[in-house]
Design a protein around this motif. Structure first.
Motif, PDB file in Angstrom:
ATOM      1  N   GLN A  93      -0.768  10.230   3.246  1.00 38.43           N
ATOM      2  CA  GLN A  93      -0.615   9.450   4.473  1.00 38.43           C
ATOM      3  C   GLN A  93      -1.862   8.623   4.745  1.00 38.43           C
ATOM      4  O   GLN A  93      -1.795   7.459   5.137  1.00 38.43           O
ATOM      5  CB  GLN A  93      -0.331  10.398   5.654  1.00 38.43           C
ATOM      6  N   LYS A  94      -3.021   9.233   4.506  1.00 32.44           N
ATOM      7  CA  LYS A  94      -4.284   8.523   4.715  1.00 32.44           C
ATOM      8  C   LYS A  94      -4.361   7.305   3.785  1.00 32.44           C
ATOM      9  O   LYS A  94      -4.741   6.210   4.204  1.00 32.44           O
ATOM     10  CB  LYS A  94      -5.460   9.474   4.448  1.00 32.44           C
ATOM     11  N   ALA A  95      -3.977   7.491   2.522  1.00 31.90           N
ATOM     12  CA  ALA A  95      -4.010   6.385   1.556  1.00 31.90           C
ATOM     13  C   ALA A  95      -3.058   5.267   1.978  1.00 31.90           C
ATOM     14  O   ALA A  95      -3.383   4.077   1.884  1.00 31.90           O
ATOM     15  CB  ALA A  95      -3.658   6.890   0.159  1.00 31.90           C
ATOM     16  N   SER A 113      -7.744   0.019  -6.379  1.00 32.05           N
ATOM     17  CA  SER A 113      -8.515   1.042  -7.095  1.00 32.05           C
ATOM     18  C   SER A 113      -9.289   1.995  -6.171  1.00 32.05           C
ATOM     19  O   SER A 113      -9.282   3.217  -6.387  1.00 32.05           O
ATOM     20  CB  SER A 113      -9.485   0.385  -8.087  1.00 32.05           C
ATOM     21  N   LEU A 114      -9.940   1.455  -5.138  1.00 29.67           N
ATOM     22  CA  LEU A 114     -10.762   2.331  -4.295  1.00 29.67           C
ATOM     23  C   LEU A 114      -9.912   3.268  -3.452  1.00 29.67           C
ATOM     24  O   LEU A 114     -10.290   4.420  -3.197  1.00 29.67           O
ATOM     25  CB  LEU A 114     -11.683   1.500  -3.388  1.00 29.67           C
ATOM     26  N   ILE A 115      -8.748   2.772  -3.027  1.00 28.47           N
ATOM     27  CA  ILE A 115      -7.849   3.616  -2.225  1.00 28.47           C
ATOM     28  C   ILE A 115      -7.266   4.729  -3.106  1.00 28.47           C
ATOM     29  O   ILE A 115      -7.187   5.888  -2.691  1.00 28.47           O
ATOM     30  CB  ILE A 115      -6.751   2.750  -1.547  1.00 28.47           C
ATOM     31  N   TYR A 146      -7.931   8.716  -2.641  1.00 25.39           N
ATOM     32  CA  TYR A 146      -6.767   9.605  -2.564  1.00 25.39           C
ATOM     33  C   TYR A 146      -6.919  10.776  -3.538  1.00 25.39           C
ATOM     34  O   TYR A 146      -6.734  11.941  -3.176  1.00 25.39           O
ATOM     35  CB  TYR A 146      -5.483   8.834  -2.881  1.00 25.39           C
ATOM     36  N   LEU A 147      -7.287  10.457  -4.766  1.00 22.27           N
ATOM     37  CA  LEU A 147      -7.414  11.513  -5.786  1.00 22.27           C
ATOM     38  C   LEU A 147      -8.519  12.491  -5.406  1.00 22.27           C
ATOM     39  O   LEU A 147      -8.377  13.711  -5.588  1.00 22.27           O
ATOM     40  CB  LEU A 147      -7.695  10.891  -7.160  1.00 22.27           C
ATOM     41  N   ASP A 148      -9.607  11.964  -4.846  1.00 23.22           N
ATOM     42  CA  ASP A 148     -10.708  12.852  -4.476  1.00 23.22           C
ATOM     43  C   ASP A 148     -10.335  13.733  -3.281  1.00 23.22           C
ATOM     44  O   ASP A 148     -10.756  14.889  -3.201  1.00 23.22           O
ATOM     45  CB  ASP A 148     -11.970  12.025  -4.170  1.00 23.22           C
TER      46      ASP A 148
END
Lengths: 240, 240
Positions: free
Chosen positions: B106-108, A83-85, A89-91
């Motif tokens: 990529q970061k995610a 969830s946090l990743i 990502y969305l932000d």
């Protein structure tokens, strides 16, 4: 959001259409709600595929490790989980209406608080699995909430994020929405509301937030779901 | 970096001077090394105060919860802790030479791999605390490394971050630097180097990196330290 939860044997959804996002979710999973709150707060269009977690479709295991939800499927077939990743990502990806604090120090302090909140979540998980609240868990929860109460007092408010909810508000919300569920674990343990005046004010403004309203469920609904889950037959489709 | 480790009774350091950063650290702590790698890779000036972890100065408990290191003190007196949160803060605050991937996806994916790596760290911690490697831990380590091996094969390389080390490279490095330490846990378990060709190549280029060179210790040094620690008298000042 309230679509039927798919089980083993259900048909695999077609690939995600270009420019779309699909969230594999569960209506009563607080981690899934985190992602839904971010999607709704940032007004990112998405579709939901609800998954029955005690009888998962076989194809779900190809989407994420052990078929875990939340899992976000992109239009290139890539799937993100955790969830946090997904929230980060969305932000990062959708710049409009940033939820993380812009100031790196404030963001880091929010991340430390979120880490702190994980201890509360673990105490709640233990309480639910034991079916009663033990002294140690009650202490972790009340000490943890005291930190958040102090923090709200120190910040301009009314949200942790300031004049509107930020990432920290949304990431802790799903468990706060469910906090009245604790009362089923004995009348000895009811959150002493006078100890958490700021948090109680915060709860009031949170339920008025447009994103929160979309996925919000009453304490009664959460309790009904929890009771079905404790009885070994979680009623994921309770709201349909 | 190799200054004497301060103990209970030692004098509290003066406040951090304007524009400076101070890292409370420990020469053999891999989490501290993560932060040192980020500071060195981004060429951010900092001072180190090394802390004796079995006999902590009283004032250290005012700096971070339970006097934990790494802890980064800023010139306004604020202190950040948790290696990954400090690393993210430094990367956000000091824009030059970004370590996180610019592309949000990529970061995610790097964050998911890092989460995966935590399982390897936990298996290593259990091995060290037991003083021997068990079948389960050996399996977690070899399956975990297989994921990283595949990932390196799929990426352009030679680093996870591409042509130079990125955040993921530095965040996993401290444990990879120490991997030869595993051989003291029995000759049955030596990492089969032919299974991890890409990772072995990666190790070779990592030790040539300027930031890595600065904090690097030989396997023999790590083993010597670990043996002192297992004997109950960790020799933090081994390199002085």
């Amino acid at each position: 959001m309230n679509s039927k939860h798919l089980t083993k044997g259900s048909r695999k959804p077609s690939p995600v259409r270009r420019g779309k996002l699909r969230l594999y979710s569960n209506r009563f999973c607080p981690y899934c709600q985190r992602v839904i709150l971010v999607l709704d707060a940032k007004r990112i269009p998405y579709e939901v595929v609800n998954i029955n977690l005690v009888n998962k479709p076989d194809w779900m295991f190809d989407k994420s490790p052990m078929g875990k939800v939340p899992a976000l499927e992109l239009d290139n077939g890539e799937v993100l989980y955790e969830s946090l990743i997904i929230a980060d990502y969305l932000d990062d990806k959708y710049n409009a209406h940033r939820l993380h604090a812009k100031d790196p120090l404030q963001k880091a302090k929010d991340q430390l608080l979120l880490k702190q909140f994980t201890k509360i979540i673990n105490a709640l998980l233990k309480t639910v699995s034991l079916g009663r609240i033990e002294h140690d868990e009650a202490q972790v929860i009340s000490e943890g909430l005291a930190i958040f109460e102090r923090e709200l007092t120190d910040r301009p408010g009314p949200f942790f994020g300031g004049s509107r909810p930020g990432m920290l508000d949304y990431m802790i919300w799903p468990w706060c929405e469910r906090s009245d569920v604790l009362k089923i674990y004995g009348k000895d343990y009811i959150l002493k509301k006078e100890k958490y005046k700021q948090l109680m004010e915060w709860r009031k403004v949170m339920v008025e937030d447009e994103a929160v309203k979309k996925s919000w469920c009453s304490a009664n609904t959460h309790i009904k779901y929890l009771q079905s889950s404790r009885a070994g037959v979680p009623n994921y489709d309770l709201l349909i």
